[in-house]
Design a protein around this motif. Structure first.
Motif, mmCIF file in Angstrom:
data_model
loop_
_atom_site.group_PDB
_atom_site.id
_atom_site.type_symbol
_atom_site.label_atom_id
_atom_site.label_comp_id
_atom_site.label_asym_id
_atom_site.label_seq_id
_atom_site.Cartn_x
_atom_site.Cartn_y
_atom_site.Cartn_z
ATOM 1 N N GLY A 1 14.100 9.220 -5.745
ATOM 2 C CA GLY A 1 14.926 9.697 -4.647
ATOM 3 C C GLY A 1 14.309 10.925 -4.011
ATOM 4 O O GLY A 1 13.322 11.498 -4.481
ATOM 5 N N SER A 2 14.892 11.349 -2.914
ATOM 6 C CA SER A 2 14.317 12.466 -2.164
ATOM 7 C C SER A 2 14.640 13.815 -2.795
ATOM 8 O O SER A 2 14.060 14.821 -2.436
ATOM 9 N N LYS A 3 15.590 13.845 -3.744
ATOM 10 C CA LYS A 3 15.971 15.109 -4.368
ATOM 11 C C LYS A 3 14.848 15.652 -5.243
ATOM 12 O O LYS A 3 14.626 16.844 -5.326
ATOM 13 N N HIS A 4 14.147 14.759 -5.928
ATOM 14 C CA HIS A 4 13.111 15.180 -6.869
ATOM 15 C C HIS A 4 11.774 15.249 -6.153
ATOM 16 O O HIS A 4 11.301 14.257 -5.605
ATOM 17 N N ARG B 1 0.862 -1.174 0.000
ATOM 18 C CA ARG B 1 0.000 0.000 0.000
ATOM 19 C C ARG B 1 0.897 1.222 0.000
ATOM 20 O O ARG B 1 1.550 1.532 0.983
ATOM 21 N N MET B 2 0.937 1.879 -1.132
ATOM 22 C CA MET B 2 1.807 3.044 -1.256
ATOM 23 C C MET B 2 1.145 4.023 -2.211
ATOM 24 O O MET B 2 0.642 3.624 -3.253
ATOM 25 N N SER B 3 1.170 5.275 -1.856
ATOM 26 C CA SER B 3 0.576 6.279 -2.735
ATOM 27 C C SER B 3 1.485 6.513 -3.928
ATOM 28 O O SER B 3 2.660 6.153 -3.920
ATOM 29 N N ALA B 4 0.935 7.148 -4.940
ATOM 30 C CA ALA B 4 1.720 7.420 -6.143
ATOM 31 C C ALA B 4 2.871 8.370 -5.826
ATOM 32 O O ALA B 4 3.970 8.228 -6.352
ATOM 33 N N ASP B 5 2.627 9.342 -4.934
ATOM 34 C CA ASP B 5 3.703 10.266 -4.549
ATOM 35 C C ASP B 5 4.835 9.517 -3.879
ATOM 36 O O ASP B 5 6.010 9.725 -4.182
ATOM 37 N N ALA B 6 4.508 8.619 -2.955
ATOM 38 C CA ALA B 6 5.541 7.862 -2.238
ATOM 39 C C ALA B 6 6.298 6.950 -3.188
ATOM 40 O O ALA B 6 7.510 6.767 -3.065
ATOM 41 N N MET B 7 5.595 6.377 -4.159
ATOM 42 C CA MET B 7 6.241 5.485 -5.112
ATOM 43 C C MET B 7 7.239 6.253 -5.988
ATOM 44 O O MET B 7 8.366 5.813 -6.192
ATOM 45 N N LEU B 8 6.817 7.407 -6.485
ATOM 46 C CA LEU B 8 7.723 8.215 -7.300
ATOM 47 C C LEU B 8 8.908 8.718 -6.485
ATOM 48 O O LEU B 8 10.031 8.771 -6.974
ATOM 49 N N GLN B 9 8.654 9.065 -5.233
ATOM 50 C CA GLN B 9 9.751 9.525 -4.394
ATOM 51 C C GLN B 9 10.735 8.388 -4.132
ATOM 52 O O GLN B 9 11.943 8.593 -4.114
ATOM 53 N N ALA B 10 10.227 7.167 -3.970
ATOM 54 C CA ALA B 10 11.117 6.021 -3.762
ATOM 55 C C ALA B 10 11.923 5.732 -5.017
ATOM 56 O O ALA B 10 13.104 5.388 -4.953
#
Length: 175
Positions: A124-127, A112-121
């Motif tokens: 990376g945390s820079k983007h 269970r992961m949101s789209a924002d969390a998936m893209l951040q993973a």
């Protein structure tokens, strides 16, 4: 059970004969390798004559360095050929496994992961990426032409006007 079982002494005797034959073969291979090595050394490395003068020693050193460079080039070429062959072998092994169909896809776990969390993973945390898709949409306003509004009109009004005998007269009288 038509076959007779071999006795332990017979089995031990055959095993020892096989071991003796294997040992003699290994000794023969070692002797052959040693003779090959000696033969190569005689061909490649002649007997070293150490000259007495300094000029002759420098010339000898130059010749030795040239030979070392040639051997290093050969060794490098051989190493690259071996690496290329190893890579090719691994690729072919992978193709064989793929063709046999023995590779099983692992069962994936539901996360269970949101789209924002998936893209951040992934990025990376820079983007900083926002998945609010509605904010990225272009705003378009619908405008109806004034002519269309007049021609369509309100349907209830038209029915009331046409109701009764007066309305029917109006339909046929256009004057």
């Amino acid at each position: 059970m038509s076959e007779k079982k071999m006795t332990s002494s017979r089995r031990y005797h055959l095993k020892s004969l096989l071991l003796q034959a294997g040992a003699s073969m290994l000794e023969a291979e070692a002797a052959e390798a040693k003779t090959e090595k000696n033969k190569y050394m005689v061909e490649s490395c002649p007997v070293l004559d150490i000259p007495g003068s300094m000029q002759e020693l420098l010339e000898l050193c130059r010749k030795i360095h040239q030979k070392i460079d040639a051997v290093d080039e050969e060794r490098y070429d051989m190493a690259t050929k071996v690496e290329k062959s190893d890579k090719e072998i691994n690729d072919l092994k992978a193709k064989v496994v793929e063709l046999n169909g023995k590779f099983k896809k692992p069962a994936l776990k539901k996360v269970r992961m949101s789209a924002d969390a998936m893209l951040q993973a992934l990025l990376g945390s820079k983007h900083k990426v926002n998945m609010d898709l509605r904010s990225n949409l272009k705003q378009v306003k619908k405008e109806l032409k004034e002519e269309d509004k007049d021609s369509v009109g309100d349907w209830r009004k038209n029915i009331e006007d046409k109701a009764g005998m007066d309305g029917r007269k109006k339909m046929f009288d256009h004057s």
